[in-house]
Design a protein around this motif. Structure first.
Motif, PDB file in Angstrom:
ATOM      1  N   ALA A  80      -4.445   7.286   4.526  1.00  0.00           N
ATOM      2  CA  ALA A  80      -5.575   7.500   3.599  1.00  0.00           C
ATOM      3  C   ALA A  80      -5.510   6.518   2.429  1.00  0.00           C
ATOM      4  N   THR A  81      -4.299   6.240   1.964  1.00  0.00           N
ATOM      5  CA  THR A  81      -4.133   5.285   0.859  1.00  0.00           C
ATOM      6  C   THR A  81      -4.581   3.886   1.287  1.00  0.00           C
ATOM      7  N   ILE A  82      -4.310   3.537   2.537  1.00  0.00           N
ATOM      8  CA  ILE A  82      -4.738   2.226   3.049  1.00  0.00           C
ATOM      9  C   ILE A  82      -6.269   2.183   3.184  1.00  0.00           C
ATOM     10  N   LEU A  83      -6.844   3.299   3.652  1.00  0.00           N
ATOM     11  CA  LEU A  83      -8.281   3.313   3.948  1.00  0.00           C
ATOM     12  C   LEU A  83      -9.152   3.508   2.697  1.00  0.00           C
ATOM     13  N   GLU A  84      -8.601   4.192   1.714  1.00  0.00           N
ATOM     14  CA  GLU A  84      -9.374   4.525   0.502  1.00  0.00           C
ATOM     15  C   GLU A  84     -10.157   3.341  -0.076  1.00  0.00           C
ATOM     16  N   PRO A  85      -9.493   2.204  -0.306  1.00  0.00           N
ATOM     17  CA  PRO A  85     -10.223   1.097  -0.956  1.00  0.00           C
ATOM     18  C   PRO A  85     -11.341   0.485  -0.110  1.00  0.00           C
ATOM     19  N   VAL A  86     -11.305   0.667   1.210  1.00  0.00           N
ATOM     20  CA  VAL A  86     -12.341   0.023   2.036  1.00  0.00           C
ATOM     21  C   VAL A  86     -13.512   0.952   2.362  1.00  0.00           C
ATOM     22  N   ALA A  87     -13.338   2.246   2.150  1.00  0.00           N
ATOM     23  CA  ALA A  87     -14.397   3.200   2.502  1.00  0.00           C
ATOM     24  C   ALA A  87     -15.551   3.092   1.505  1.00  0.00           C
ATOM     25  N   THR A  88     -16.575   2.370   1.907  1.00  0.00           N
ATOM     26  CA  THR A  88     -17.689   2.060   1.006  1.00  0.00           C
ATOM     27  C   THR A  88     -19.015   2.164   1.748  1.00  0.00           C
TER      28      THR A  88
END
Ligand code: GDP
Length: 299
Positions: A80-88
């Motif tokens: 989730a930490t890896i995906l958080e910044p790209v979920a846009t």
């Protein structure tokens, strides 16, 4: 969330069951770490990410007894930490009037379908949408977009097969302007077997769009088929050489055990992931949310 989970059931059962199988002996030792790393790699997370995740796990839990659910939860949190910044999400900026979105990707990746799904969502938001059948090489692609236009009630700018795609994009934007459309979704051809042809075509389309709005296209969205696994990663590399890709949509996450590819993509490119496709119908485009996705990935 439950529908996303159902859509990703095959990915999650593979990873979840795999973790269950590895940690029956309940100890995080060299052997189980190696097995876990292997499982993450075969689940498409990529070698770098798989190594990092397992190392992270080992930092706090090496030689300790662990339950499978504990491993799954720890991995889900890290993912989730890896995906958080790209979920846009791909939100329409009405002030751009129109917001110009170019959809690119290889044939069969789901470009046309994704345009139809996005058009459905934007219409539901009360936006005026224009569609441009810019994959002028394939009659089927033009027809398919016209069907989406009928379904969603969006005007489709289309010409006969073989027409100039750049000219068509130009016309579509002019029409969108004259009809006060908020957003134009432009389909493109995706014949990757001839890279230089594709490049010159896409670059010409972009050049022509810029004649109408120097800041456009405002988004260049690369559509990737998750079932192609690591191939999707190399497609990003290829398309980034051709055009300035601004974000991704990953499709076909319904039938595949390939959800891990999102993690590999996020880690390698850090490009925004706007949405995920979990089926062929208008409602099958889901927001990409880091926590939900990583939880469903881990089962
Ligand atoms: P294009 O060539 O990139 O425009 O790809 P299309 O939009 O024509 O899609 C190719 C095929 O994949 C079609 O049969 C679509 O119905 C199907 N498709 C697209 N997105 C999804 C998805 O998220 N899930 C599934 N199962 N099929 C999809």
């Amino acid at each position: 969330f439950s529908r996303l989970k159902a859509g990703l059931s095959r990915s999650s059962s593979k990873l979840g069951e795999g973790i269950g199988g590895i940690f029956t002996k309940k100890k995080l030792d060299d052997e189980s770490i190696e097995e876990l790393e292997e499982l993450l790699i075969t689940s498409d997370l990529g070698v770098t990410t798989a190594t990092r995740l397992t190392e992270n796990l080992a930092k706090t839990r090496f030689n300790k007894d662990v339950e499978p659910h504990e491993v799954s939860e720890a991995l889900a949190a890290d993912i989730a930490t890896i995906l958080e910044p790209v979920a846009t999400p791909l939100e329409v900026d009405k002030s751009k009037s129109p917001h110009i979105i170019l959809m690119v990707g290889v044939n069969g990746s789901g470009k046309t379908t994704t345009i139809g799904k996005l058009a459905t969502q934007y219409k539901a938001q009360g936006l005026n949408v224009t569609l441009a059948a810019g994959d002028t090489f394939r009659a089927a692609a033009i027809e398919q977009l016209q069907i989406w236009g009928e379904r969603t009630g969006c005007p489709v700018v289309a010409k006969e097969t073989g027409s100039d795609a750049a000219g068509l994009a130009y016309e579509a934007i002019e029409r969108a302007r004259s009809e006060n459309a908020d957003v134009v979704l432009i389909d493109t051809a995706g014949r990757l077997h001839n890279k230089s042809d594709l490049m010159s075509e896409l670059q010409k389309v972009i050049r022509v769009i810029k004649k109408l709005d120097e800041n456009a296209p405002h988004d260049v969205v690369l559509v990737l088929d998750a079932t192609t696994g690591q191939n999707a990663v190399s497609q990003v590399g290829t398309f980034k050489e051709l055009v300035d890709v601004t974000g991704l949509v990953v499709t076909k996450l319904d039938g595949s055990a390939r959800g891990g590819i999102l993690v590999a993509l996020a880690e390698k490119f850090g490009l925004p992931v706007h949405a995920i496709g979990v089926g062929e119908t208008a409602d099958d485009l889901r927001p990409f949310t880091a926590k939900d996705f990583s939880r469903s990935l881990m089962g």
